[in-house]
Design a protein around this motif. Structure first.
Motif, mmCIF file in Angstrom:
data_model
loop_
_atom_site.group_PDB
_atom_site.id
_atom_site.type_symbol
_atom_site.label_atom_id
_atom_site.label_comp_id
_atom_site.label_asym_id
_atom_site.label_seq_id
_atom_site.Cartn_x
_atom_site.Cartn_y
_atom_site.Cartn_z
ATOM 1 N N SER A 45 -21.197 10.692 -30.000
ATOM 2 C CA SER A 45 -19.925 10.033 -29.658
ATOM 3 C C SER A 45 -19.763 8.670 -30.327
ATOM 4 O O SER A 45 -18.732 8.427 -30.971
ATOM 5 N N ILE A 49 -16.909 7.827 -33.158
ATOM 6 C CA ILE A 49 -15.931 6.762 -32.897
ATOM 7 C C ILE A 49 -16.020 5.687 -33.978
ATOM 8 O O ILE A 49 -15.005 5.249 -34.519
ATOM 9 N N TYR A 78 -12.657 10.390 -28.930
ATOM 10 C CA TYR A 78 -13.505 10.905 -27.844
ATOM 11 C C TYR A 78 -12.789 11.925 -26.966
ATOM 12 O O TYR A 78 -13.430 12.816 -26.406
ATOM 13 N N GLU A 81 -13.039 15.154 -28.957
ATOM 14 C CA GLU A 81 -14.424 15.628 -28.833
ATOM 15 C C GLU A 81 -14.658 16.265 -27.462
ATOM 16 O O GLU A 81 -15.224 17.356 -27.364
ATOM 17 N N LYS A 150 -18.397 13.020 -22.001
ATOM 18 C CA LYS A 150 -18.024 12.585 -23.348
ATOM 19 C C LYS A 150 -16.976 11.467 -23.225
ATOM 20 O O LYS A 150 -16.951 10.549 -24.031
ATOM 21 N N GLY A 154 -17.528 7.428 -24.053
ATOM 22 C CA GLY A 154 -16.622 7.245 -25.182
ATOM 23 C C GLY A 154 -15.756 6.007 -25.011
ATOM 24 O O GLY A 154 -15.541 5.247 -25.958
ATOM 25 N N THR A 158 -15.963 2.798 -27.420
ATOM 26 C CA THR A 158 -14.731 2.426 -28.110
ATOM 27 C C THR A 158 -14.431 0.939 -27.942
ATOM 28 O O THR A 158 -14.042 0.271 -28.906
#
Length: 170
Positions: A45, A49, A78, A81, A150, A154, A158
Motif C-alpha cells: 500500500s 501510494i 488505496y 486497491e 487496506k 492507506g 497517504t
C-alpha cells in the motif's frame, strides 16, 4: 480529470491485483493466508501510494504537488486497491470453498488453543461472541476484512506521503 488520476488508477490496480495474487500464493503455503496477506498489504500500500503521487507530481504536474492533490491521489489509489482486493479474494473464496473452510477452521483452532489467554484479556462473554461470529463467518467477511485493512493504513500512509512530497509553486 484523467491527468489527476491516471497514476492512481495504474498503481491502485497493480496493488489490488498483487494483493489477490499474494492471497492465492500464500494459500498454497499456509492454511490461513489472511494474516500474511494483511502484512503484504502493509508493504504494498505505501509503495503504491508513493508511486502514484510521485508519478503525478513529476510527470503530470511539473514537479508541484499540493497536499489536497496528494490526498486525492492517495485516496483513489488505496480505495481501488481495497476494492479490487476485496472482489478478487471474494471470487477466489467462492471458486474454492475448501479454502474458505480451511481458513475458518484455522481461525477456530486459534480461538480454541488461545482460549485461556483471550478470556483473561477480554472476558468470557467477549470470547463467546467472537467464537460465535467466527462460526457464522462467510467468505465475504474475509474479503471485507482484507479490504478494510487496506483502507485504514492507506489513509495513514497517504497523509504522511502527501506531506513529504508536497511542493507548491513559489
Amino acid at each position: 480529470m484523467y491527468k489527476y488520476f491516471s497514476s492512481a488508477y495504474k498503481f491502485g490496480s497493480i496493488a489490488g491485483a498483487l494483493s489477490v495474487i499474494a492471497f492465492v500464493a500464500l494459500s498454497f503455503l499456509y492454511p490461513d493466508p489472511t494474516n500474511l496477506n494483511l502484512v503484504f498489504g502493509y508493504v504494498i500500500s505505501p509503495i503504491a501510494i508513493f508511486l502514484a503521487i510521485k508519478f503525478f507530481k513529476e510527470y503530470s504536474n511539473n514537479g508541484y504537488l499540493s497536499f489536497a492533490e496528494g490526498m486525492s491521489l492517495g485516496f483513489v489509489t488505496y480505495m481501488l486497491e481495497a476494492i479490487l482486493s476485496l472482489i478478487g479474494i471474494w471470487i477466489v473464496l467462492q471458486i474454492h470453498p475448501n479454502l474458505f473452510e480451511q481458513i475458518k477452521a484455522s481461525k477456530l483452532d486459534v480461538l480454541a488453543t488461545s482460549k485461556d489467554s483471550i478470556v483473561s484479556q477480554v472476558g468470557l462473554e467477549s470470547y463467546g461472541m467472537t467464537l460465535e461470529s467466527v462460526k457464522n463467518m462467510v467468505s465475504l467477511d474475509i474479503a471485507l476484512n482484507d479490504g478494510l485493512w487496506k483502507i485504514i493504513p492507506g489513509l495513514f500512509f497517504t497523509i504522511i506521503i502527501s506531506i513529504i512530497l508536497r511542493r507548491n509553486p513559489n
